[in-house]
Motif scaffolding. Structure first.
Motif, PDB file in Angstrom:
ATOM      1  N   LEU A 181       0.823  -1.208   0.000  1.00 57.92           N
ATOM      2  CA  LEU A 181       0.000   0.000   0.000  1.00 57.92           C
ATOM      3  C   LEU A 181       0.863   1.266   0.000  1.00 57.92           C
ATOM      4  N   PHE A 182       1.903   1.291   0.838  1.00 57.13           N
ATOM      5  CA  PHE A 182       2.742   2.484   0.901  1.00 57.13           C
ATOM      6  C   PHE A 182       3.642   2.606  -0.323  1.00 57.13           C
ATOM      7  N   GLY A 183       4.107   1.483  -0.855  1.00 57.98           N
ATOM      8  CA  GLY A 183       4.875   1.544  -2.095  1.00 57.98           C
ATOM      9  C   GLY A 183       4.040   2.070  -3.241  1.00 57.98           C
ATOM     10  N   LEU A 184       2.806   1.593  -3.340  1.00 57.65           N
ATOM     11  CA  LEU A 184       1.898   2.083  -4.373  1.00 57.65           C
ATOM     12  C   LEU A 184       1.542   3.546  -4.156  1.00 57.65           C
ATOM     13  N   ALA A 185       1.271   3.906  -2.906  1.00 64.29           N
ATOM     14  CA  ALA A 185       0.912   5.293  -2.610  1.00 64.29           C
ATOM     15  C   ALA A 185       2.031   6.245  -3.015  1.00 64.29           C
ATOM     16  N   ALA A 238      14.645   0.765  -1.176  1.00 73.29           N
ATOM     17  CA  ALA A 238      13.501   0.604  -0.276  1.00 73.29           C
ATOM     18  C   ALA A 238      12.187   0.645  -1.045  1.00 73.29           C
ATOM     19  N   TRP A 239      12.127   1.512  -2.051  1.00 69.35           N
ATOM     20  CA  TRP A 239      10.920   1.632  -2.884  1.00 69.35           C
ATOM     21  C   TRP A 239      10.666   0.332  -3.626  1.00 69.35           C
ATOM     22  N   TRP A 240      11.711  -0.213  -4.258  1.00 65.76           N
ATOM     23  CA  TRP A 240      11.535  -1.475  -4.993  1.00 65.76           C
ATOM     24  C   TRP A 240      11.104  -2.592  -4.057  1.00 65.76           C
ATOM     25  N   ILE A 241      11.712  -2.635  -2.885  1.00 67.55           N
ATOM     26  CA  ILE A 241      11.372  -3.708  -1.937  1.00 67.55           C
ATOM     27  C   ILE A 241       9.936  -3.556  -1.444  1.00 67.55           C
ATOM     28  N   GLY A 262       3.035  18.566   2.324  1.00 68.54           N
ATOM     29  CA  GLY A 262       3.054  19.979   1.959  1.00 68.54           C
ATOM     30  C   GLY A 262       4.059  20.237   0.849  1.00 68.54           C
ATOM     31  N   ASP A 263       4.895  21.259   1.018  1.00 67.24           N
ATOM     32  CA  ASP A 263       5.901  21.581   0.013  1.00 67.24           C
ATOM     33  C   ASP A 263       6.952  20.478  -0.113  1.00 67.24           C
ATOM     34  N   ALA A 264       7.117  19.701   0.940  1.00 67.37           N
ATOM     35  CA  ALA A 264       8.094  18.610   0.921  1.00 67.37           C
ATOM     36  C   ALA A 264       7.383  17.274   0.723  1.00 67.37           C
ATOM     37  N   ALA A 265       6.357  17.272  -0.128  1.00 59.41           N
ATOM     38  CA  ALA A 265       5.542  16.075  -0.327  1.00 59.41           C
ATOM     39  C   ALA A 265       6.373  14.895  -0.807  1.00 59.41           C
ATOM     40  N   LEU A 266       7.367  15.161  -1.643  1.00 61.74           N
ATOM     41  CA  LEU A 266       8.203  14.087  -2.154  1.00 61.74           C
ATOM     42  C   LEU A 266       8.926  13.370  -1.019  1.00 61.74           C
ATOM     43  N   ASN A 267       9.387  14.130  -0.018  1.00 63.72           N
ATOM     44  CA  ASN A 267      10.056  13.520   1.126  1.00 63.72           C
ATOM     45  C   ASN A 267       9.101  12.632   1.921  1.00 63.72           C
ATOM     46  N   ALA A 268       7.857  13.079   2.054  1.00 68.91           N
ATOM     47  CA  ALA A 268       6.867  12.270   2.783  1.00 68.91           C
ATOM     48  C   ALA A 268       6.595  10.969   2.050  1.00 68.91           C
ATOM     49  N   LEU A 269       6.493  11.050   0.717  1.00 67.30           N
ATOM     50  CA  LEU A 269       6.267   9.855  -0.078  1.00 67.30           C
ATOM     51  C   LEU A 269       7.448   8.895   0.037  1.00 67.30           C
ATOM     52  N   GLN A 270       8.660   9.438  -0.045  1.00 61.44           N
ATOM     53  CA  GLN A 270       9.857   8.613   0.085  1.00 61.44           C
ATOM     54  C   GLN A 270       9.921   7.961   1.467  1.00 61.44           C
ATOM     55  N   ALA A 271       9.581   8.723   2.487  1.00 62.39           N
ATOM     56  CA  ALA A 271       9.637   8.198   3.856  1.00 62.39           C
ATOM     57  C   ALA A 271       8.680   7.028   4.041  1.00 62.39           C
ATOM     58  N   GLY A 272       7.490   7.116   3.439  1.00 61.16           N
ATOM     59  CA  GLY A 272       6.533   6.023   3.532  1.00 61.16           C
ATOM     60  C   GLY A 272       7.073   4.746   2.914  1.00 61.16           C
ATOM     61  N   ALA A 273       7.731   4.877   1.752  1.00 61.86           N
ATOM     62  CA  ALA A 273       8.285   3.701   1.074  1.00 61.86           C
ATOM     63  C   ALA A 273       9.446   3.099   1.852  1.00 61.86           C
ATOM     64  N   VAL A 274      10.352   3.956   2.341  1.00 62.22           N
ATOM     65  CA  VAL A 274      11.531   3.471   3.065  1.00 62.22           C
ATOM     66  C   VAL A 274      11.125   2.766   4.349  1.00 62.22           C
ATOM     67  N   SER A 275      10.156   3.322   5.066  1.00 63.53           N
ATOM     68  CA  SER A 275       9.738   2.766   6.358  1.00 63.53           C
ATOM     69  C   SER A 275       9.182   1.356   6.219  1.00 63.53           C
ATOM     70  N   THR A 276       8.405   1.117   5.169  1.00 63.59           N
ATOM     71  CA  THR A 276       7.828  -0.215   4.990  1.00 63.59           C
ATOM     72  C   THR A 276       8.802  -1.155   4.279  1.00 63.59           C
ATOM     73  N   PHE A 308      10.826  -5.665   5.188  1.00 55.44           N
ATOM     74  CA  PHE A 308      10.618  -6.620   4.106  1.00 55.44           C
ATOM     75  C   PHE A 308      11.929  -7.107   3.500  1.00 55.44           C
ATOM     76  N   VAL A 309      13.042  -6.394   3.736  1.00 55.16           N
ATOM     77  CA  VAL A 309      14.347  -6.869   3.278  1.00 55.16           C
ATOM     78  C   VAL A 309      14.634  -8.239   3.882  1.00 55.16           C
ATOM     79  N   ILE A 310      14.415  -8.362   5.177  1.00 56.22           N
ATOM     80  CA  ILE A 310      14.702  -9.615   5.887  1.00 56.22           C
ATOM     81  C   ILE A 310      13.799 -10.732   5.370  1.00 56.22           C
ATOM     82  N   ILE A 311      12.541 -10.416   5.141  1.00 57.65           N
ATOM     83  CA  ILE A 311      11.609 -11.413   4.620  1.00 57.65           C
ATOM     84  C   ILE A 311      12.070 -11.924   3.258  1.00 57.65           C
ATOM     85  N   LEU A 312      12.531 -11.029   2.387  1.00 58.71           N
ATOM     86  CA  LEU A 312      12.975 -11.430   1.056  1.00 58.71           C
ATOM     87  C   LEU A 312      14.226 -12.309   1.102  1.00 58.71           C
TER      88      LEU A 312
END
Length: 536
Positions: free
Chosen positions: A230-234, A350-353, A491-505, A509-513
């Motif tokens: 969900l967060f990767g897609l978002a 992180a995004w790919w994972i 907000g103005d740093a929306a790209l950072n928020a999007l990146q943070a969501g992908a990295v956090s999730t 999942f690295v360990i699972i893979l």
């Protein structure tokens, strides 16, 4: 000679393997039907609750949420950068080994299985689901950004180096991401089609955990897969909305701000709902084929309008740069290019994972009947070849404009969502090509959303391939809501928020893979033994 059991005359090793995969679990046995949905209740309930809590907390406390997201992204990047990079290298080597080793002859679905889709539709769906929307956003912005020293340069080689710029871009979009997808996709396809297990992430751990995968450990794995998906897609949908809004602002002089981006997310989510209701054949396949033809038209135009000789030169630069810089960029030890390393490579890994459960499951669903060798060769090689051509055309044209001092790109990257349109603005027929680019972004947007919804449906329905329509609609809408919230919170740093969501999730999942690689290797070796003795 194998030791035979006297009663049934089977080799002992065959009996041992059959016992490993002896399970009474049936798809849907734990499901609960409610409000027209077919819910695998622990996974659906936990994942949906966590997502609702995230959305509500982000809307009530936007500043705190933004600070927390970015702090999490920075912490993960600093503490676990080595893990992301090392794991990516392991996945590439593992996938290459599967192509070379005897397990490559194993066919998904059994030795007599036939492919469901032709090569053209299969390749189109692989590419559209895998990274189509990302290539549209970063195809110009990333190589030009490295060339003009936007957020650092690869290995601190300095700006103005076309080989490093195009080579590092290919590194982020080449073998490594597709190896990540390949590990998940092959694991899911093998255990579903060859072992009759549900099409969920938990099934891939059966050789390691046995029937425990149907309990709470399996619920945890599948819930994490839903959140990562969900967060990767978002993240991708948010980037697509920003780029489409930027293109509309550039082309039609409308406001490309947050409200326009949210309106685009609402509109595209509505179309995605229609597509997801129609299913893979009537929705995703049709849109993927449309994507392929529009993307091919835009690509061919850019190759010719930007100068075909220049394109060929850029392709040589891209290939050579990829070869030259692949190993240095894969080394996590002693890196001095910390800004580039964390802002770009770690984010992409992180995004790919975080995308891997979604893309992997989708690829698995459309790859029945392929051999392991055929499957892995297609997943690794075909997208990389297409990406080399894409980056050489779009990124190369952008760099050529910078070198020539032509257009807005000559001043560097200001707004990454506008980079593609700024490049097209210096070529003939700008209005037509920019409009096609916006359409392409939106259709990639839709295919990502509806194929992602189909995947989450399957996980939250306990592995069923055809979840009820209300359930598909629920997840398609939820993806749009999360993307909109991440944009609003950032907000103005929306790209950072999007990146943070992908990295956090992506981190857990690295360990699972990594464990998934071990489980898949065991499963394929077991299958090879069964084939050898005529029991597969």
């Amino acid at each position: 000679m194998s030791e035979f059991d006297e009663q049934n005359q089977k080799p002992k090793e065959i009996e041992q393997i059959e016992q490993i995969y002896d399970t009474d679990y049936e798809v849907g046995q734990d499901n609960v039907e409610a409000m027209g949905m077919d819910i695998h209740h622990p996974v659906f309930a936990i994942a949906a609750t966590l997502i609702v809590l995230f959305v509500v907390a982000s809307l009530i406390f936007p500043e705190v949420s933004n600070e927390w997201l970015n702090a999490t992204r920075v912490w993960i990047g600093e503490k676990f950068d080595w893990m992301f990079l090392t794991a990516g290298n392991i996945f590439v080597l593992f996938c290459v080994a599967l192509i070379i080793l005897p397990v490559g002859k194993i066919r998904l679905g059994g030795q007599d299985a036939k492919p469901e889709f032709g090569y053209l539709s299969w390749f189109a769906m692989l590419f559209a689901a895998g990274m189509g929307i990302g290539l549209m956003f970063w195809g110009v912005a990333e190589p030009v950004g490295y060339f003009t020293e936007w957020y650092g340069t690869p290995l601190n080689v300095g700006g103005g180096n076309a080989e490093a710029s195009l080579g590092a871009t290919m590194y982020h979009w080449g073998l490594h991401p597709w190896a990540i997808y390949g590990v998940v996709a092959l694991s899911l396809a093998f255990f579903c089609y060859n072992k009759g297990m549900p099409l969920t992430i938990r099934s891939t751990f059966y050789p390691l955990l046995g029937d425990r995968v149907w309990g709470w450990f399996g619920h945890f794995i599948d819930t994490l897969a839903v959140l990562a998906t969900l967060f990767g897609l978002a993240t991708s949908l948010g980037l697509g909305a920003k780029q489409a809004a930027g293109g509309m602002s550039f082309l039609f002089d409308v406001d490309g701000g947050l409200m326009t981006q949210i309106a685009i997310i609402i509109g595209v989510t509505a179309v995605a709902v229609v597509s997801v209701v129609r299913g893979i054949h009537g929705g995703v396949r049709v849109l993927s084929n449309l994507n392929m033809f529009v993307a091919a038209a835009l690509l061919i135009f850019t190759m010719i309008a930007g100068g075909f000789v220049a394109f060929l030169a850029n392709m040589g630069t891209t290939v050579w740069g990829y070869i030259e810089y692949m190993i240095p960029l894969s080394n996590p030890v002693g890196r001095e290019d910390q800004t580039f390393y964390h802002a770009w490579t770690i984010f992409f890994w992180a995004w790919w994972i975080s995308w891997s459960p979604f893309v992997g499951m989708f690829i698995a669903r459309v790859s029945h009947g392929r051999t392991v060798r055929e499957f892995m060769t297609a997943v690794l090689i075909v997208p990389v070849v297409v990406t080399v051509v894409w980056m050489s055309a779009f990124g190369g044209a952008g760099i050529d404009q910078v070198v020539a001092g032509v257009g807005e790109l000559a001043g560097g990257i200001g707004d990454s969502s506008l980079a593609l349109f700024q490049m097209l603005n210096e070529l003939p027929m700008t209005a037509i090509t920019s409009f096609l680019a916006i359409v392409l972004v939106l259709v990639f947007f839709i295919t990502s959303s509806d194929s992602g919804s189909l995947v989450i449906d399957s996980i939250t329905a306990g592995g069923k391939l055809d979840a009820p329509v209300p359930q598909r609609i629920f997840w398609a809408v939820t993806e749009g809501v999360v993307a909109g919230v991440l944009l609003a919170v950032g907000g103005d740093a929306a790209l950072n928020a999007l990146q943070a969501g992908a990295v956090s999730t992506g981190l857990p999942f690295v360990i699972i893979l990594l464990f998934m690689c071990v489980s898949l290797a065991k499963g394929l070796n077991h299958e090879l033994v069964l084939i050898k003795h005529g029991h597969a």
